[in-house]
Design a protein around this motif. Structure first.
Motif, short mmCIF file in Angstrom:
data_model
loop_
_atom_site.label_atom_id
_atom_site.label_comp_id
_atom_site.label_asym_id
_atom_site.label_seq_id
_atom_site.Cartn_x
_atom_site.Cartn_y
_atom_site.Cartn_z
N ILE A 42 0.84 -1.21 0.00
CA ILE A 42 0.00 0.00 0.00
C ILE A 42 0.87 1.25 0.00
N THR A 43 1.95 1.23 0.80
CA THR A 43 2.87 2.37 0.84
C THR A 43 3.53 2.58 -0.52
N VAL A 44 3.97 1.51 -1.14
CA VAL A 44 4.63 1.62 -2.45
C VAL A 44 3.66 2.18 -3.49
N ARG A 45 2.43 1.72 -3.47
CA ARG A 45 1.45 2.22 -4.44
C ARG A 45 1.19 3.71 -4.23
N ALA A 46 1.14 4.13 -2.96
CA ALA A 46 0.95 5.56 -2.68
C ALA A 46 2.15 6.37 -3.13
N GLU A 47 3.35 5.86 -2.87
CA GLU A 47 4.56 6.54 -3.32
C GLU A 47 4.67 6.57 -4.84
N ARG A 48 4.23 5.50 -5.47
CA ARG A 48 4.24 5.47 -6.94
C ARG A 48 3.35 6.57 -7.50
N GLU A 49 2.19 6.75 -6.90
CA GLU A 49 1.28 7.81 -7.34
C GLU A 49 1.91 9.19 -7.11
N ARG A 50 2.58 9.34 -5.96
CA ARG A 50 3.23 10.63 -5.67
C ARG A 50 4.32 10.93 -6.70
N LEU A 51 5.14 9.92 -7.01
CA LEU A 51 6.21 10.14 -7.97
C LEU A 51 5.67 10.43 -9.37
N GLN A 52 4.60 9.75 -9.73
CA GLN A 52 4.01 10.01 -11.05
C GLN A 52 3.43 11.42 -11.13
N HIS A 53 3.09 11.98 -9.99
CA HIS A 53 2.59 13.36 -9.95
C HIS A 53 3.74 14.37 -9.95
N GLU A 54 4.83 14.07 -9.23
CA GLU A 54 5.91 15.04 -9.05
C GLU A 54 6.97 14.99 -10.15
N LEU A 55 7.25 13.83 -10.69
CA LEU A 55 8.33 13.71 -11.67
C LEU A 55 8.11 14.56 -12.92
N PRO A 56 6.90 14.67 -13.46
CA PRO A 56 6.74 15.46 -14.69
C PRO A 56 7.15 16.92 -14.56
N GLY A 57 7.14 17.46 -13.36
CA GLY A 57 7.49 18.87 -13.20
C GLY A 57 8.97 19.12 -12.98
N LEU A 58 9.78 18.08 -12.98
CA LEU A 58 11.21 18.25 -12.72
C LEU A 58 11.97 18.60 -14.00
N PRO A 59 13.10 19.30 -13.86
CA PRO A 59 13.85 19.73 -15.04
C PRO A 59 14.36 18.55 -15.86
N GLY A 60 14.18 18.64 -17.15
CA GLY A 60 14.71 17.62 -18.05
C GLY A 60 13.82 16.41 -18.24
N VAL A 61 12.74 16.31 -17.46
CA VAL A 61 11.84 15.16 -17.60
C VAL A 61 10.88 15.42 -18.76
N ARG A 62 10.86 14.50 -19.73
CA ARG A 62 10.02 14.67 -20.90
C ARG A 62 8.72 13.87 -20.83
N ARG A 63 8.80 12.67 -20.26
CA ARG A 63 7.58 11.86 -20.16
C ARG A 63 7.70 10.87 -19.00
N VAL A 64 6.63 10.71 -18.26
CA VAL A 64 6.54 9.75 -17.17
C VAL A 64 5.42 8.77 -17.50
N TYR A 65 5.74 7.48 -17.54
CA TYR A 65 4.75 6.48 -17.90
C TYR A 65 4.00 5.98 -16.67
N ALA A 66 2.71 5.75 -16.84
CA ALA A 66 1.93 5.12 -15.79
C ALA A 66 2.48 3.72 -15.55
N SER A 67 2.38 3.23 -14.31
CA SER A 67 2.96 1.94 -13.97
C SER A 67 2.07 1.17 -13.02
N GLN A 68 2.04 -0.15 -13.22
CA GLN A 68 1.37 -1.06 -12.29
C GLN A 68 2.38 -1.85 -11.47
N GLY A 69 3.66 -1.52 -11.61
CA GLY A 69 4.71 -2.19 -10.84
C GLY A 69 5.26 -1.29 -9.75
#
Length: 360
Positions: free
Chosen positions: A272-299
């Protein structure tokens, strides 16, 4: 002959394998049948490591069957799921004749095992769509039929691309290829996925098999225990092709303890913690410098494309953060795969990538 045995190499259908001392099934109090030492090593702290282990521990097979929803006779345990992949290719594919179908970019051991066996490798690339990567299961089926494949490997959730495949689609693939080849669904990351396992369909679709592992959600990577869930007659054949004593007793004991109900409560909580962190990273990573695309993940990982993946990798490494460089993989020349760690580890990774803005 059953339909599943018809897929096995002709020369291995009646192969009995090596009859080890423990496989004989005899019991007693004085063990003089395996040329073992009667004394324990001075460093042996109660492990009983002077005796050979059970090749297929009944208690572990039963427990894994309970957890994955299959019968014990449908479970083959081995050294991670890697061993099961290798056994499948060796037992089903005649070198130079029987092909293996995969969909790259994907976990590399399918191709490695095919290469070592001399089995033709047929690649049906994933499609990179607006919604993310996707398997073309119809094209995989066509390729299996036209190339005389004995094995089709489908990773769901897929490593490294993250997508999961609905069970109905996997069942349709297996039905189409019934009598022709075995469809192997690698569910190494199944605990993190919204899609249910297909293991419960093995009885009705015997040319379907499932790979599972204790290396991911169960946090037992160093124990090296995985399993194949398959038709009992296929499990029996593969057991005859397996090394005599694949699982060390201490690893089996650790696995049984790690699969106890109290341990599973903690494992589920961490998922449950990993899934919550995965959602957080998928939200935060796109706004970081140099990031062009973040793929949704079930892993428990996220695939990320960068403007300069090499520079991002170096920046992370300089901060002590190690991620997986995917640039040598097909279609991923600008990508890194980032495992979802603890909240603190994820914060460190995000901070290192944010530092790119200041450095620029």
């Amino acid at each position: 002959m059953s339909a599943i045995l018809s897929l096995v190499r002709e020369d291995l259908r009646e192969f009995a394998g090596y009859s080890s001392a423990r496989r004989a099934g005899v019991t007693g109090n004085v063990w003089l049948n395996a040329n073992e030492s009667a004394w324990r090593n001075p460093a042996d702290a109660g492990l009983g490591a002077n005796r050979y282990p059970d090749p297929q521990p009944a208690a572990l097979r039963a427990r894994l069957g309970e957890i994955y929803g299959v019968r014990a006779e449908q479970v083959l345990v081995g050294r991670g799921s890697d061993e099961a992949i290798d056994l499948l290719v060796r037992a089903l594919c005649v070198p130079g004749r029987d092909a293996v179908v995969i969909s790259p970019p994907v976990f590399g051991m399918y191709a490695v095992s095919a290469r070592l066996q001399g089995a033709p490798l047929v690649e049906v690339p994933l499609r990179d769509t607006e919604a993310g990567f996707a398997s073309d299961l119809n094209a995989m089926a066509d390729a299996a039929v036209s190339n005389g494949a004995k094995l089709v490997f489908v990773c769901s959730p897929a490593n490294p691309t993250g997508q999961a495949i609905p069970p109905a689609d996997l069942l349709a693939l297996a039905r189409r290829l019934a009598g022709r080849c075995l469809v192997v669904v690698d569910e190494a990351y199944g605990e993190y996925s919204d899609q249910p396992s297909v293991a419960g369909f093995i009885d009705q679709q015997p040319n379907l098999a499932v790979l599972r592992t204790l290396s991911k959600a169960h946090a037992l990577a160093a124990a090296r225990i995985g399993c194949l869930l398959a038709a009992p007659e296929l499990v029996a054949v593969l057991r005859n092709c397996q090394a005599p004593y694949p699982l060390p007793s201490p690893c089996v004991q650790l696995a049984l303890a790690g699969l106890s109900e109290p341990a599973l409560v903690q494992t589920r909580s961490r998922v449950i913690t990993v899934r919550a962190e995965r959602e957080r990273l998928q939200h935060e990573l796109p706004g970081l410098p140099g990031v062009r695309r973040v793929y949704a993940s079930q892993g428990n990982y996220i695939l990320v494309r960068f403007d300069d993946a090499g520079a991002a990798f170096a920046r992370l490494l300089a901060a002590g953060v190690v991620v997986r460089d995917m640039r040598a993989s097909p279609q991923l020349g600008d990508a890194l795969r980032i495992s979802v760690g603890s909240p603190a580890e994820n914060d460190a990774m995000l901070a290192a990538l944010r530092a790119g803005r200041a450095a620029a």
